[in-house]
Design an enzyme around this catalytic site. Structure first.
Site, PDB file in Angstrom:
ATOM      1  N   ARG A 266      -7.359   6.833  10.983  1.00 60.58           N
ATOM      2  CA  ARG A 266      -6.530   7.510   9.539  1.00 60.58           C
ATOM      3  C   ARG A 266      -7.641   6.523   8.296  1.00 60.58           C
ATOM      4  O   ARG A 266      -7.413   6.465   7.507  1.00 60.58           O
ATOM      5  CB  ARG A 266      -5.169   6.876   9.643  1.00 60.58           C
ATOM      6  CG  ARG A 266      -4.327   7.697   8.174  1.00 60.58           C
ATOM      7  CD  ARG A 266      -2.886   8.731   8.107  1.00 60.58           C
ATOM      8  NE  ARG A 266      -2.310   7.528   9.755  1.00 60.58           N
ATOM      9  CZ  ARG A 266      -1.498   6.082   9.143  1.00 60.58           C
ATOM     10  NH1 ARG A 266      -1.682   5.165   8.030  1.00 60.58           N
ATOM     11  NH2 ARG A 266      -1.060   5.941   9.915  1.00 60.58           N
TER      12      ARG A 266
ATOM     13  N   ASP B 186     -13.110  17.611 -12.063  1.00 58.28           N
ATOM     14  CA  ASP B 186     -13.058  18.481 -11.102  1.00 58.28           C
ATOM     15  C   ASP B 186     -14.292  19.731 -11.664  1.00 58.28           C
ATOM     16  O   ASP B 186     -14.455  20.338 -11.612  1.00 58.28           O
ATOM     17  CB  ASP B 186     -11.890  19.578 -10.838  1.00 58.28           C
ATOM     18  CG  ASP B 186     -12.346  20.894  -9.681  1.00 58.28           C
ATOM     19  OD1 ASP B 186     -13.218  21.261  -9.204  1.00 58.28           O
ATOM     20  OD2 ASP B 186     -11.100  21.382  -9.862  1.00 58.28           O
TER      21      ASP B 186
ATOM     22  N   LYS C 265     -16.327  24.195  -0.106  1.00 55.42           N
ATOM     23  CA  LYS C 265     -17.242  25.144  -1.555  1.00 55.42           C
ATOM     24  C   LYS C 265     -18.121  25.053  -1.143  1.00 55.42           C
ATOM     25  O   LYS C 265     -19.067  24.581   0.254  1.00 55.42           O
ATOM     26  CB  LYS C 265     -16.568  25.212  -2.851  1.00 55.42           C
ATOM     27  CG  LYS C 265     -14.892  25.585  -2.551  1.00 55.42           C
ATOM     28  CD  LYS C 265     -14.448  26.616  -2.411  1.00 55.42           C
ATOM     29  CE  LYS C 265     -13.028  26.719  -2.766  1.00 55.42           C
ATOM     30  NZ  LYS C 265     -12.307  26.365  -3.579  1.00 55.42           N
TER      31      LYS C 265
END
Ligand SMILES: *Cc1c(COP(=O)(O)O)cnc(C)c1O
Length: 371
Positions: free
Chosen positions: A47, A170, A195
């Protein structure tokens, strides 16, 4: 290194005993300590960090000219980690045309801890009047979804510097090979790696890259490591595999999108095309200044109403009617019905993610659908 090279070599592949050229997937959740209690492999628990994630983060850092990257299990978690890292009571300025999932996150999850104004970031001169004593950040998105607006990152960075605000961008629609907000003065770049970076519609992920490792970045990194919304080693492997061809995929997306935009703009049944590569785009000059090329996303307004637009998306055969973007396959959607009844997106708007099929087939498909 140029992006084509960095995409292939910046992962800092550790020499393995078996001499792998392609990085193996390391599934171990925990890593051996040495006699002194240290971690000779550089990782303690997956993690916190692991080889595949570290490699992915290294490549994105190199492509974005940043100082460090945190990879997340989705683009929305990347965004959420920024909003979580802000002190409660903070005010942020966000764009009026913003990825609806992140806007919804602000309105429904952060509505009790943060305040925000959604404004146009196009008229840079008007932004300063929205800055309040508790404003800490401007969140930008360029090109924006779904109106494909372009925000002048350099101009925004000047305002942020003057008022000591964090500028987060972004940059999902551009991808790291077309636009590098950090080189234009941004503090943090976000990607939905789902994407273009993933590029094959088969992996969900997000990333944040910082210009400098400062106190705010430590807060973000703490949220990544102790919040734990991290991508799996397999997700990272897929993203690393995809990123190697990113620059070349982007060239194909841009070339196809430009030709499709030109075709659509000249079509008698089309009211308008929003594509930053077209001279008719209101921020074409800004796009030319800050992007290497204009991307694979365009929106088209058909002459007519929602029913006309729905008919087109239902009639195409090569384009798949589905949301999302950035994959090799072309996607088409009637955006307003995806966003729901509260949307301000025009009802006759069709959003197109232009894929890597042959452009003649894509144009022929629109030709028959607009019929
Ligand atoms: C898809 C997308 C997101 C959210 O990313 P997920 O990976 O779906 O969580 C954020 N911003 C933009 C511009 C996007 O297109």
């Amino acid at each position: 290194m140029k992006p084509e090279t960095a995409a292939i070599h910046a992962l800092n592949l550790v020499k393995s005993a078996t001499g792998d050229v392609s990085m193996p997937i390391s599934l171990s959740t925990t890593f051996l300590r040495d006699e002194d209690g240290g971690y000779p492999g550089g990782h303690m628990y997956s993690r916190m960090s692991n080889p595949n994630r570290a490699a992915l983060e290294n490549v994105i850092t190199a492509l974005e000219f940043g100082a460090d990257t945190c990879a997340f299990s989705s683009g929305n978690t990347a965004g959420m980690s920024i909003f979580q890292a802000l002190k409660s009571g903070s005010h942020i300025i966000a764009p009026d045309d913003m990825y609806w999932g992140l806007k919804k996150q602000l309105l429904s999850i952060f509505n009790e801890t943060l305040t925000f104004d959604f404004i146009s970031l196009i008229d840079v001169d008007k932004i300063e009047s929205f800055i309040k004593p508790n404003t800490v950040m401007i969140w930008a998105e360029t090109p924006s979804n779904p109106l494909i607006k372009i925000t002048d990152i350099e101009a925004l960075a000047k305002i942020c510097k003057a008022h000591k605000l964090i500028l987060a961008v972004d940059s999902t629609f551009a991808s790291p090979t077309l636009q590098n907000p950090i080189t234009l003065g941004a503090d943090i770049v976000m990607h939905s790696t789902t994407k273009y970076i993933g590029g094959h519609s088969d992996v969900l992920g997000g990333s944040l890259t910082t210009a400098t490792k400062n106190e705010f970045w430590e807060r973000v990194k703490n949220i990544q490591q102790n919040g734990g919304a991290v991508p799996s080693p397999f997700d990272c492997f897929l993203l690393l595999r995809s990123i190697k061809t990113l620059a070349y995929r982007m060239k194909g997306h841009c070339e196809n999108a430009m030709k499709l935009a030109q075709y659509l703009e000249a079509h008698p049944k089309v009211e308008a095309v929003y594509y930053p590569g077209l001279p008719s785009h209101p921020q074409h000059d800004v796009a030319k200044k800050q992007m290497k090329d204009f991307g694979g996303m365009l929106s088209v307004l058909v002459k007519g109403d929602a029913a006309t637009a729905r008919k087109v998306v239902n009639t195409v055969k090569v384009f798949a009617q589905a949301t999302s973007l950035g994959g090799v396959e072309s996607l088409i959607e009637h955006r307003a019905s995806v966003e729901g009844p509260d949307t301000k997106t025009p009802q006759n708007l069709i959003r197109v993610s232009v894929g890597l099929e042959h452009i003649d087939d894509l144009i022929a498909d629109f030709e028959q659908a607009l019929g």
